[in-house]
Design an enzyme around this catalytic site. Structure first.
Site, mmCIF file in Angstrom:
data_model
loop_
_atom_site.group_PDB
_atom_site.id
_atom_site.type_symbol
_atom_site.label_atom_id
_atom_site.label_comp_id
_atom_site.label_asym_id
_atom_site.label_seq_id
_atom_site.Cartn_x
_atom_site.Cartn_y
_atom_site.Cartn_z
ATOM 1 N N ARG A 1 0.839 -1.204 0.000
ATOM 2 C CA ARG A 1 0.000 0.000 0.000
ATOM 3 C C ARG A 1 0.876 1.257 0.000
ATOM 4 O O ARG A 1 0.616 2.220 -0.701
ATOM 5 C CB ARG A 1 -0.882 -0.046 1.265
ATOM 6 C CG ARG A 1 -1.825 1.084 1.446
ATOM 7 C CD ARG A 1 -2.500 1.003 2.811
ATOM 8 N NE ARG A 1 -1.537 0.802 3.892
ATOM 9 C CZ ARG A 1 -0.829 1.778 4.448
ATOM 10 N NH1 ARG A 1 -0.980 3.015 4.043
ATOM 11 N NH2 ARG A 1 0.028 1.522 5.414
ATOM 12 N N PRO B 1 -5.498 6.350 -1.905
ATOM 13 C CA PRO B 1 -6.386 6.511 -0.747
ATOM 14 C C PRO B 1 -6.856 7.966 -0.655
ATOM 15 O O PRO B 1 -6.028 8.874 -0.462
ATOM 16 C CB PRO B 1 -5.514 6.110 0.437
ATOM 17 C CG PRO B 1 -4.093 6.285 -0.029
ATOM 18 C CD PRO B 1 -4.082 6.153 -1.520
ATOM 19 N N ASP C 1 -19.707 6.057 0.454
ATOM 20 C CA ASP C 1 -20.010 5.107 1.538
ATOM 21 C C ASP C 1 -21.342 5.482 2.197
ATOM 22 O O ASP C 1 -22.148 4.616 2.545
ATOM 23 C CB ASP C 1 -18.881 5.130 2.586
ATOM 24 C CG ASP C 1 -17.518 5.183 1.921
ATOM 25 O OD1 ASP C 1 -16.802 4.183 1.931
ATOM 26 O OD2 ASP C 1 -17.179 6.240 1.355
ATOM 27 N N ALA D 1 -23.793 7.065 0.737
ATOM 28 C CA ALA D 1 -24.867 6.721 -0.207
ATOM 29 C C ALA D 1 -25.159 5.218 -0.153
ATOM 30 O O ALA D 1 -26.322 4.793 -0.221
ATOM 31 C CB ALA D 1 -24.466 7.132 -1.618
ATOM 32 N N ARG D 2 -24.086 4.421 -0.019
ATOM 33 C CA ARG D 2 -24.281 2.962 0.083
ATOM 34 C C ARG D 2 -25.069 2.635 1.345
ATOM 35 O O ARG D 2 -25.975 1.797 1.338
ATOM 36 C CB ARG D 2 -22.912 2.263 0.132
ATOM 37 C CG ARG D 2 -22.209 2.238 -1.218
ATOM 38 C CD ARG D 2 -20.777 1.733 -1.105
ATOM 39 N NE ARG D 2 -20.160 1.584 -2.419
ATOM 40 C CZ ARG D 2 -18.853 1.639 -2.651
ATOM 41 N NH1 ARG D 2 -18.004 1.851 -1.656
ATOM 42 N NH2 ARG D 2 -18.388 1.475 -3.862
ATOM 43 N N HIS E 1 -12.006 6.994 4.266
ATOM 44 C CA HIS E 1 -12.674 6.237 3.193
ATOM 45 C C HIS E 1 -11.886 4.935 3.083
ATOM 46 O O HIS E 1 -10.928 4.838 2.343
ATOM 47 C CB HIS E 1 -12.653 7.031 1.880
ATOM 48 C CG HIS E 1 -13.058 6.208 0.689
ATOM 49 N ND1 HIS E 1 -14.304 5.655 0.546
ATOM 50 C CD2 HIS E 1 -12.367 5.831 -0.416
ATOM 51 C CE1 HIS E 1 -14.365 4.981 -0.583
ATOM 52 N NE2 HIS E 1 -13.198 5.059 -1.184
HETATM 53 P P1 NAD Z 1 -7.983 4.023 -14.397
HETATM 54 O O1 NAD Z 1 -6.701 3.284 -14.414
HETATM 55 O O2 NAD Z 1 -9.123 3.580 -15.242
HETATM 56 O O3 NAD Z 1 -7.693 5.555 -14.763
HETATM 57 C C1 NAD Z 1 -6.603 6.268 -14.267
HETATM 58 C C2 NAD Z 1 -6.272 7.341 -15.278
HETATM 59 O O4 NAD Z 1 -5.242 8.174 -14.709
HETATM 60 C C3 NAD Z 1 -5.739 6.787 -16.599
HETATM 61 O O5 NAD Z 1 -6.472 7.322 -17.681
HETATM 62 C C4 NAD Z 1 -4.276 7.254 -16.627
HETATM 63 O O6 NAD Z 1 -3.790 7.528 -17.924
HETATM 64 C C5 NAD Z 1 -4.377 8.526 -15.784
HETATM 65 N N1 NAD Z 1 -3.072 8.948 -15.250
HETATM 66 C C6 NAD Z 1 -2.111 8.179 -14.659
HETATM 67 N N2 NAD Z 1 -1.050 8.935 -14.348
HETATM 68 C C7 NAD Z 1 -1.351 10.201 -14.717
HETATM 69 C C8 NAD Z 1 -0.648 11.426 -14.653
HETATM 70 N N3 NAD Z 1 0.583 11.512 -14.128
HETATM 71 N N4 NAD Z 1 -1.238 12.523 -15.143
HETATM 72 C C9 NAD Z 1 -2.487 12.470 -15.681
HETATM 73 N N5 NAD Z 1 -3.189 11.341 -15.783
HETATM 74 C C10 NAD Z 1 -2.640 10.220 -15.300
HETATM 75 O O7 NAD Z 1 -8.420 4.078 -12.862
HETATM 76 P P2 NAD Z 1 -9.897 4.338 -12.295
HETATM 77 O O8 NAD Z 1 -10.631 3.060 -12.166
HETATM 78 O O9 NAD Z 1 -10.498 5.468 -13.065
HETATM 79 O O10 NAD Z 1 -9.555 4.818 -10.804
HETATM 80 C C11 NAD Z 1 -8.964 6.075 -10.568
HETATM 81 C C12 NAD Z 1 -8.755 6.287 -9.073
HETATM 82 O O11 NAD Z 1 -10.018 6.436 -8.423
HETATM 83 C C13 NAD Z 1 -8.065 5.113 -8.374
HETATM 84 O O12 NAD Z 1 -7.123 5.631 -7.444
HETATM 85 C C14 NAD Z 1 -9.202 4.423 -7.646
HETATM 86 O O13 NAD Z 1 -8.764 3.685 -6.526
HETATM 87 C C15 NAD Z 1 -10.020 5.629 -7.246
HETATM 88 N N6 NAD Z 1 -11.395 5.366 -6.802
HETATM 89 C C16 NAD Z 1 -11.856 6.124 -5.778
HETATM 90 C C17 NAD Z 1 -13.136 5.923 -5.263
HETATM 91 C C18 NAD Z 1 -13.600 6.778 -4.120
HETATM 92 O O14 NAD Z 1 -14.664 6.536 -3.506
HETATM 93 N N7 NAD Z 1 -12.862 7.811 -3.761
HETATM 94 C C19 NAD Z 1 -13.961 4.942 -5.831
HETATM 95 C C20 NAD Z 1 -13.475 4.194 -6.901
HETATM 96 C C21 NAD Z 1 -12.174 4.396 -7.373
#
Ligand code: NAD
Length: 323
Positions: A91, A124, A151, A153-154, A178
């Protein structure tokens, strides 16, 4: 608002970013949307795809693949960019790589002259929000994370189903990290006009154990979805849309975003999910729930998890440290 058009710049056009963009378009939340990604071609393809749906939407949103310079007059910069966990990666190692990604994003955004609100979803989420705050040097009230909005909303969805009440009339929150140390302060949970604990006393058919099960289902929801389909994105996309609407509409809505605590709940130097009043200024105010002693202890523990994690990151790799 920075100008008369409602403008959002989205950094990260992956699954989460584009679920958000799709939801913004369908709910007609802004007038201009700039899509920014390291993978410029992907952002261009996504802009084309969304634009082709415009004729079927009630919106005349201007959507394009942009550059960091496009952030200068945005009202909100939403960050959904990040790198995925490699097999066997810890992590902390993932966090270090995402801290580096954020440096490459937040610096050019602020250099553009951006003076709006940062909204962060990358996980995170609470730590990445704190990193954004440190890197930007912005007023902490202008930097918020999606926190426990999803969370919450869930929780409302599951409680609404169990109690057979519209989830929109369930006023219960998930607070803290979260993540694994999040929890529900049940003493503050209401259904319409009634406290849920009171409702349990009056109605023996409401099983308190089921409430506990619902709480752990909420905590484990992301794991379950990831196991089934590798990622979660629609729910977070809609949660981000709700927060965006509250900011652009200057709504003063109460949402559980990740906000910096500055003495509230006896905590400071930490970003975590707490109910806040959200309006055009970002976090207008952190609301103080009257937590029981046990609940205060849980929040303290959750804040400790987050503080320790941030400090560990700063200690492990001072060159990458945003401190
Ligand atoms: P993904 O891999 O589909 O998309 C990530 C995007 O970031 C890609 O398009 C990639 O090209 C881009 N990227 C990477 N490095 C970059 C940089 N230096 N500059 C600009 N763009 C860059 O991932 P995802 O499924 O869309 O998830 C994105 C994030 O959201 C993850 O960290 C995931 O854990 C998080 N997430 C958060 C929640 C929440 O409740 N907060 C829920 C779901 C997912």
């Amino acid at each position: 608002m920075v100008n008369d058009k409602r403008k959002v710049a989205l950094v990260g056009t992956g699954m989460v970013g584009m679920s958000y963009a799709y939801s913004l378009l369908n709910q007609n939340v802004c007038d201009e949307l700039a899509l920014i990604d390291l993978d410029k071609k992907r952002a261009e393809g996504e802009a084309m795809d969304l634009n082709h749906g415009l004729a079927f939407s009630g919106s005349s949103m201007k959507i394009y693949a942009g550059e960091y310079s496009d952030c200068h007059d945005a009202d909100i910069v939403v960050i959904c960019a990040g790198v995925a966990q490699r097999p066997g990666e810890t992590r902390l190692a993932l966090l270090k790589r995402n801290a580096k990604v954020f440096r490459s994003i937040v610096e050019p955004v602020t250099a553009s002259g951006f003076d709006g609100i940062f909204l962060v979803a990358t996980n995170p989420a609470d730590i990445m929000t704190r990193i954004t705050y440190m890197l930007s040097g912005f007023n902490p009230r202008k930097v918020l994370g999606s926190g426990t909005a999803l969370d919450t909303a869930r929780l409302r969805y599951l409680l609404g189903g169990y109690l057979r009440v519209d989830p929109r009339n369930v006023h219960a929150y998930v607070i803290g990290e979260h993540g694994d140390s999040e929890f529900v302060p049940w003493s503050q949970a209401q259904v319409a006009t009634k406290s849920i604990l009171e409702l349990c006393e009056e109605n023996p058919e409401i099983d308190k154990n089921r409430l506990k099960e619902i709480e752990s289902e909420v905590r484990g929801a992301a794991y379950k979805i990831i196991e089934a389909k590798n990622a979660t994105y629609y729910g977070i996309g809609m949660a981000l849309t709700r927060i965006t609407r509250a900011i652009l509409g200057d709504e003063n809505s109460v949402l559980t975003v990740s906000a910096m605590l500055r003495g509230e709940y006896g905590q400071s130097d930490v970003f975590c999910g707490v109910p806040c009043i959200i309006n055009k200024n970002g976090v207008q105010r952190v609301l103080k729930l009257s937590l029981s002693q046990e609940e205060s202890g849980k929040l303290e523990e959750s804040c400790k998890v987050l503080r320790d994690c941030y400090e560990e990151l700063a200690r492990e790799d001072p060159s990458q440290s945003p401190l």
